[in-house]
Motif scaffolding. Structure first.
Motif, short mmCIF file in Angstrom:
data_model
loop_
_atom_site.label_atom_id
_atom_site.label_comp_id
_atom_site.label_asym_id
_atom_site.label_seq_id
_atom_site.Cartn_x
_atom_site.Cartn_y
_atom_site.Cartn_z
N GLY A 240 -3.27 -2.49 -9.91
CA GLY A 240 -3.70 -1.70 -8.75
C GLY A 240 -3.91 -2.57 -7.52
O GLY A 240 -3.51 -2.21 -6.42
N ILE A 241 -4.54 -3.72 -7.70
CA ILE A 241 -4.77 -4.64 -6.59
C ILE A 241 -3.45 -5.17 -6.04
O ILE A 241 -3.24 -5.21 -4.83
N ILE A 242 -2.54 -5.54 -6.92
CA ILE A 242 -1.23 -6.03 -6.48
C ILE A 242 -0.49 -4.95 -5.69
O ILE A 242 0.04 -5.21 -4.62
N ILE A 243 -0.50 -3.73 -6.20
CA ILE A 243 0.17 -2.63 -5.50
C ILE A 243 -0.50 -2.36 -4.15
O ILE A 243 0.16 -2.15 -3.15
N PHE A 244 -1.84 -2.40 -4.13
CA PHE A 244 -2.59 -2.17 -2.90
C PHE A 244 -2.18 -3.14 -1.80
O PHE A 244 -2.03 -2.76 -0.64
N PHE A 245 -1.96 -4.41 -2.15
CA PHE A 245 -1.61 -5.40 -1.14
C PHE A 245 -0.11 -5.46 -0.87
O PHE A 245 0.30 -5.83 0.23
N LEU A 246 0.71 -5.11 -1.83
CA LEU A 246 2.16 -5.17 -1.63
C LEU A 246 2.73 -3.94 -0.93
O LEU A 246 3.69 -4.05 -0.18
N MET A 247 2.17 -2.76 -1.17
CA MET A 247 2.74 -1.54 -0.59
C MET A 247 2.81 -1.56 0.93
O MET A 247 3.83 -1.18 1.49
N PRO A 248 1.76 -2.00 1.63
CA PRO A 248 1.89 -2.05 3.09
C PRO A 248 3.02 -2.97 3.54
O PRO A 248 3.73 -2.67 4.50
N LEU A 249 3.19 -4.08 2.84
CA LEU A 249 4.28 -5.00 3.20
C LEU A 249 5.64 -4.35 2.95
O LEU A 249 6.55 -4.44 3.77
N ILE A 250 5.76 -3.69 1.80
CA ILE A 250 7.02 -3.02 1.47
C ILE A 250 7.27 -1.88 2.45
O ILE A 250 8.38 -1.71 2.94
N PHE A 251 6.22 -1.11 2.77
CA PHE A 251 6.35 0.00 3.72
C PHE A 251 6.79 -0.50 5.09
O PHE A 251 7.71 0.03 5.70
N ASP A 252 6.11 -1.54 5.59
CA ASP A 252 6.44 -2.09 6.89
C ASP A 252 7.86 -2.66 6.90
O ASP A 252 8.60 -2.47 7.85
N TYR A 253 8.24 -3.33 5.82
CA TYR A 253 9.59 -3.89 5.73
C TYR A 253 10.63 -2.78 5.68
O TYR A 253 11.68 -2.87 6.31
#
Length: 175
Positions: free
Chosen positions: A33-46
């Motif tokens: 959950g923590i990994i997804i929480f921090f990676l999703m904004p990066l993936i979304f922005d990219y």
């Protein structure tokens, strides 16, 4: 001396091995959950960067910087500091100034300057802390979904006036 059964039971009456297994599963979920929480904004922005050709955050930074540059700054005012808080295509940029002019001169100048650039006066916002006025006020102007604020301290009794210009954009806030 406690019996083996009593030693192995915790306050829930659960065997420690069962408790460990339960926590191990939950720890995995928490880490994922923590990994997804921090990676999703990066993936979304990219992903938006690929779709639009640029990051919404970078585009907003350019838009707010251009809005600031189109304002003619108060003659004699000195830029003390600036900064920004931009994330996922939302946020604000600010510029702090100091001048020898009175607060009223600063406010009159920026009222005229902002109106010339298409900003519309919205209201005066009184700063409060714990329900009590702090002496800080801001005059708010809008232009589409953008907000400009001139912050000032009404209680200052010094020779210099300090003020801040904030330019903001948030999709979820109706100004």
């Amino acid at each position: 001396m406690l019996s083996k059964a009593t030693e192995r039971e915790d306050f829930l009456g659960m065997d420690t091995v069962e408790l460990f297994k339960l926590l191990k599963i939950n720890w995995r979920r928490i880490v994922v959950g923590i990994i997804i929480f921090f990676l999703m904004p990066l993936i979304f922005d990219y992903g938006l960067k690929i779709y639009y050709g640029e990051s919404p955050t970078e585009r907003l930074k350019v838009e707010l910087t251009d809005m600031y540059k189109e304002l003619t700054q108060l003659p004699g005012a000195v830029l003390v500091s600036d900064g920004r808080s931009l994330k996922h295509g939302e946020g604000s940029m600010y510029y702090n100034f100091s001048t020898e002019r009175s607060t009223q001169e600063v406010l009159d100048y920026y009222d005229q300057e902002l109106k010339k650039k298409g900003w519309v006066f919205k209201d005066v916002d009184i700063g409060k802390e714990w329900g009590e006025p702090t002496g800080m006020k801001s005059i708010r102007y809008t232009r589409g979904k953008y907000l400009a604020r001139i912050y000032y301290d009404e209680t200052k009794q010094e020779d210099k006036t300090t003020y801040s210009i904030f330019l903001s954009f948030y999709r979820t806030i109706n100004y």
